[in-house]
Design a protein around this motif. Structure first.
Motif, PDB file in Angstrom:
ATOM      1  N   TRP A 274       0.824  -1.208   0.000  1.00 41.11           N
ATOM      2  CA  TRP A 274       0.000   0.000   0.000  1.00 41.11           C
ATOM      3  C   TRP A 274       0.862   1.263   0.000  1.00 41.11           C
ATOM      4  O   TRP A 274       0.430   2.308  -0.481  1.00 41.11           O
ATOM      5  N   ALA A 275       2.057   1.174   0.549  1.00 45.12           N
ATOM      6  CA  ALA A 275       2.961   2.336   0.591  1.00 45.12           C
ATOM      7  C   ALA A 275       3.799   2.465  -0.674  1.00 45.12           C
ATOM      8  O   ALA A 275       4.602   3.396  -0.782  1.00 45.12           O
ATOM      9  N   HIS A 276       3.598   1.560  -1.631  1.00 45.51           N
ATOM     10  CA  HIS A 276       4.450   1.545  -2.820  1.00 45.51           C
ATOM     11  C   HIS A 276       3.693   1.812  -4.125  1.00 45.51           C
ATOM     12  O   HIS A 276       4.060   2.706  -4.884  1.00 45.51           O
ATOM     13  N   TYR A 277       2.639   1.042  -4.398  1.00 44.11           N
ATOM     14  CA  TYR A 277       2.060   1.022  -5.742  1.00 44.11           C
ATOM     15  C   TYR A 277       1.631   2.398  -6.243  1.00 44.11           C
ATOM     16  O   TYR A 277       1.927   2.771  -7.379  1.00 44.11           O
ATOM     17  N   SER A 278       0.918   3.144  -5.410  1.00 46.22           N
ATOM     18  CA  SER A 278       0.444   4.460  -5.859  1.00 46.22           C
ATOM     19  C   SER A 278       1.546   5.501  -5.875  1.00 46.22           C
ATOM     20  O   SER A 278       1.385   6.565  -6.483  1.00 46.22           O
ATOM     21  N   TYR A 279       2.671   5.191  -5.213  1.00 47.92           N
ATOM     22  CA  TYR A 279       3.722   6.197  -5.027  1.00 47.92           C
ATOM     23  C   TYR A 279       4.980   5.900  -5.843  1.00 47.92           C
ATOM     24  O   TYR A 279       6.026   6.473  -5.593  1.00 47.92           O
ATOM     25  N   LEU A 280       4.855   5.040  -6.851  1.00 55.54           N
ATOM     26  CA  LEU A 280       5.988   4.814  -7.741  1.00 55.54           C
ATOM     27  C   LEU A 280       6.253   6.066  -8.562  1.00 55.54           C
ATOM     28  O   LEU A 280       7.402   6.432  -8.816  1.00 55.54           O
ATOM     29  N   GLY A 281       5.182   6.742  -8.946  1.00 56.74           N
ATOM     30  CA  GLY A 281       5.314   8.006  -9.667  1.00 56.74           C
ATOM     31  C   GLY A 281       4.831   9.193  -8.848  1.00 56.74           C
ATOM     32  O   GLY A 281       5.406  10.279  -8.908  1.00 56.74           O
ATOM     33  N   LEU A 282       3.772   8.998  -8.106  1.00 56.71           N
ATOM     34  CA  LEU A 282       3.205  10.058  -7.268  1.00 56.71           C
ATOM     35  C   LEU A 282       4.127  10.298  -6.084  1.00 56.71           C
ATOM     36  O   LEU A 282       4.292   9.425  -5.225  1.00 56.71           O
ATOM     37  N   THR A 415      17.736   9.089  -6.684  1.00 55.57           N
ATOM     38  CA  THR A 415      17.751  10.266  -7.561  1.00 55.57           C
ATOM     39  C   THR A 415      16.406  10.966  -7.697  1.00 55.57           C
ATOM     40  O   THR A 415      16.352  12.076  -8.248  1.00 55.57           O
ATOM     41  N   GLY A 416      15.318  10.338  -7.260  1.00 56.33           N
ATOM     42  CA  GLY A 416      13.985  10.925  -7.470  1.00 56.33           C
ATOM     43  C   GLY A 416      13.505  10.848  -8.903  1.00 56.33           C
ATOM     44  O   GLY A 416      12.532  11.509  -9.275  1.00 56.33           O
ATOM     45  N   LEU A 417      14.139  10.018  -9.733  1.00 55.43           N
ATOM     46  CA  LEU A 417      13.886  10.012 -11.180  1.00 55.43           C
ATOM     47  C   LEU A 417      12.420   9.837 -11.549  1.00 55.43           C
ATOM     48  O   LEU A 417      11.853  10.646 -12.294  1.00 55.43           O
ATOM     49  N   LEU A 418      11.792   8.778 -11.063  1.00 57.55           N
ATOM     50  CA  LEU A 418      10.416   8.484 -11.474  1.00 57.55           C
ATOM     51  C   LEU A 418       9.439   9.481 -10.876  1.00 57.55           C
ATOM     52  O   LEU A 418       8.467   9.886 -11.535  1.00 57.55           O
ATOM     53  N   TRP A 419       9.687   9.906  -9.647  1.00 59.51           N
ATOM     54  CA  TRP A 419       8.855  10.960  -9.053  1.00 59.51           C
ATOM     55  C   TRP A 419       8.953  12.233  -9.887  1.00 59.51           C
ATOM     56  O   TRP A 419       7.933  12.872 -10.173  1.00 59.51           O
ATOM     57  N   ASP A 420      10.159  12.616 -10.269  1.00 59.23           N
ATOM     58  CA  ASP A 420      10.344  13.850 -11.038  1.00 59.23           C
ATOM     59  C   ASP A 420       9.633  13.782 -12.383  1.00 59.23           C
ATOM     60  O   ASP A 420       9.002  14.752 -12.820  1.00 59.23           O
ATOM     61  N   LEU A 421       9.711  12.633 -13.042  1.00 60.01           N
ATOM     62  CA  LEU A 421       9.085  12.494 -14.361  1.00 60.01           C
ATOM     63  C   LEU A 421       7.566  12.543 -14.253  1.00 60.01           C
ATOM     64  O   LEU A 421       6.909  13.340 -14.935  1.00 60.01           O
TER      65      LEU A 421
END
Length: 445
Positions: A274-282, A415-421
């Motif tokens: 629950w702490a991962h799936y929605s927050y891979l990009g978000l 690096t925050g890569l996926l969050w940044d994108l």
């Protein structure tokens, strides 16, 4: 290409005149080398292990070649969304070239365009033919939660190529079209909530309104953000947030859960996916709305799991600061939703590893322990899905939904890569604004 194993000290004392045997010092891994290694191995699940026709993720890969219930080439839609993001990681880290990544994305998007969809939503599983593979008796149509995970991955890829040339722009346009074709509003059934499933054969028979906290926050945000089939804020406030009831949190292992994890029972926290799936990009850093601080929510969720392992109330073998993390995964008997109040003595490596942004020290302890003390539980695609020291049980098997978050969340930590994108997406921000989210980033971890 990065070295996968860095050896800090491999020293030998040459044989002396007294013919004493030479002494070889043990290999020592750096944190960077450990993260490089597990990222590359888990990335390869989605690269070398991909279903060959679509280039998307297989639901499961069993190195023992035993598949009791499903064919090895079943394609997972949610896991494929995670896999798309893992391939971005692979391209950035030099595991593959950006040209190779682009070709794979083109192949997968072309497949998704032609595959079965139901009011724009893909099913949970697909066959290599592009036809639906029923997940259960009545689950033979659209799956909106899995679709949301796929769209999260697709929009991340879209932003990765946003400033590319003609070929890249063609891919970007195709992804935008797929995104716009999802009829999120259809899945409300005319009510102020989102329903998980719809089938052309049994319509709404699954009858699963998605409300209260779980893994599906991203579904509600994307539904609000849709440029073509959006839902209203009332759908979020009444369907997801249960008219504010979602904010009735509790304290567990001395930490606030921030939200009510279970609407219908007293269970304090859910499995760690629950702490991962929605927050891979978000990006949950600084993400707040009327109901929660999502960084605090996820940090506390992970720390509760850690503290549970350290306290080890069930006295399970091996539990402690080096061995922790419960989530839904393979189990000693079948598949189970492991969590602190449903602890079967089964550790799922994705739980601790994918929490690294929230619990860096604790997750790195787990990672180091796995690769130095439990390396028999690691195969070609990284740590096996689950194991139990208590029951002396493990199988050389993997699930896409568990392997996928590992390289993605480790990259977000590094690096925050996926969050940044993902957070660059303009449609996304319209949805967040509609739902009154704040996205001010915090510097603290």
């Amino acid at each position: 290409m990065r070295l996968i194993l860095v050896v800090l000290a491999v020293a030998s004392l040459l044989t002396g005149c007294n013919n004493k045997p030479k002494k070889v010092q043990k290999q020592v891994w750096t944190d960077e080398a450990l993260m490089d290694t597990v990222q590359k191995q888990t990335f390869n699940y989605f690269w070398d292990g991909a279903e060959p026709v679509s280039g998307l993720a297989r639901e499961r890969i069993h190195l023992d070649s035993i598949y009791p219930t499903h064919d090895k080439d079943i394609i997972t839609i949610g896991g494929s969304g995670f896999g798309l993001m893992a391939i971005v990681v692979g391209a950035e880290r030099g595991y593959i070239t950006k040209e190779e990544a682009l070709s794979r994305f083109e192949k997968s998007v072309d497949f998704l365009e032609k595959a079965d969809r139901f009011h724009g939503a893909w099913p949970h599983w697909l066959l290599p033919s592009g036809k639906v593979a029923p997940f259960s008796t009545y689950d033979d149509g659209g799956d909106l939660v899995e679709t949301a995970f796929l769209i999260q991955g697709l929009l991340t890829v879209k932003e990765y190529y946003a400033n590319g040339g003609e070929r890249e722009q063609k891919l970007v346009a195709k992804i935008q079209k797929l995104w716009e074709e999802v009829e999120w509003d259809w899945y409300t059934k005319g009510e102020n909530t989102l329903y998980w499933h719809w089938s052309p054969n049994v319509t709404w028979k699954m009858n699963f309104p998605v409300g209260g906290y779980n893994e599906a926050l991203i579904m509600y945000i994307l539904a609000a953000a849709s440029p073509t089939h959006p839902v209203s804020k009332e759908v979020y406030d009444e369907g997801w947030a249960l008219k504010g009831e979602i904010a009735k949190d509790t304290v567990y292992y001395g930490l606030e859960t921030e939200l009510n994890h279970y609407e219908h029972d007293a269970s304090p926290v859910g499995p760690l996916f629950w702490a991962h799936y929605s927050y891979l990009g978000l990006n949950p850093k600084g993400l707040t709305d009327a109901y929660a601080d999502y960084w605090k929510l996820n940090v506390n969720h992970a720390k509760i799991h850690y503290r549970h392992a350290v306290e080890n109330p069930n006295k399970y073998k091996g539990y402690g600061k080096n061995l922790w993390g419960l989530t839904s995964s393979y189990s000693v008997k079948g598949y189970a939703g492991h969590r602190p109040d449903n602890d079967l003595g089964v550790i799922s490596p994705t739980a601790a590893l994918s929490s690294i942004a929230y619990t860096p020290e604790e997750s790195l302890q787990f990672l180091r322990y796995m690769y130095t003390e439990q390396d028999s539980l690691i195969g070609k695609y990284g740590p096996y899905d689950a194991f139990s020291l208590e029951s002396d049980w493990s199988l050389p098997r993997y699930l896409a939904i568990d392997q996928g978050p590992i390289p993605v969340m480790i990259e977000n930590y590094r690096t925050g890569l996926l969050w940044d994108l993902f957070m660059k997406n303009k449609d996304l921000h319209k949805g967040l604004e509609k739902l009154s989210f704040s996205t001010k980033h915090k510097n603290d971890n």
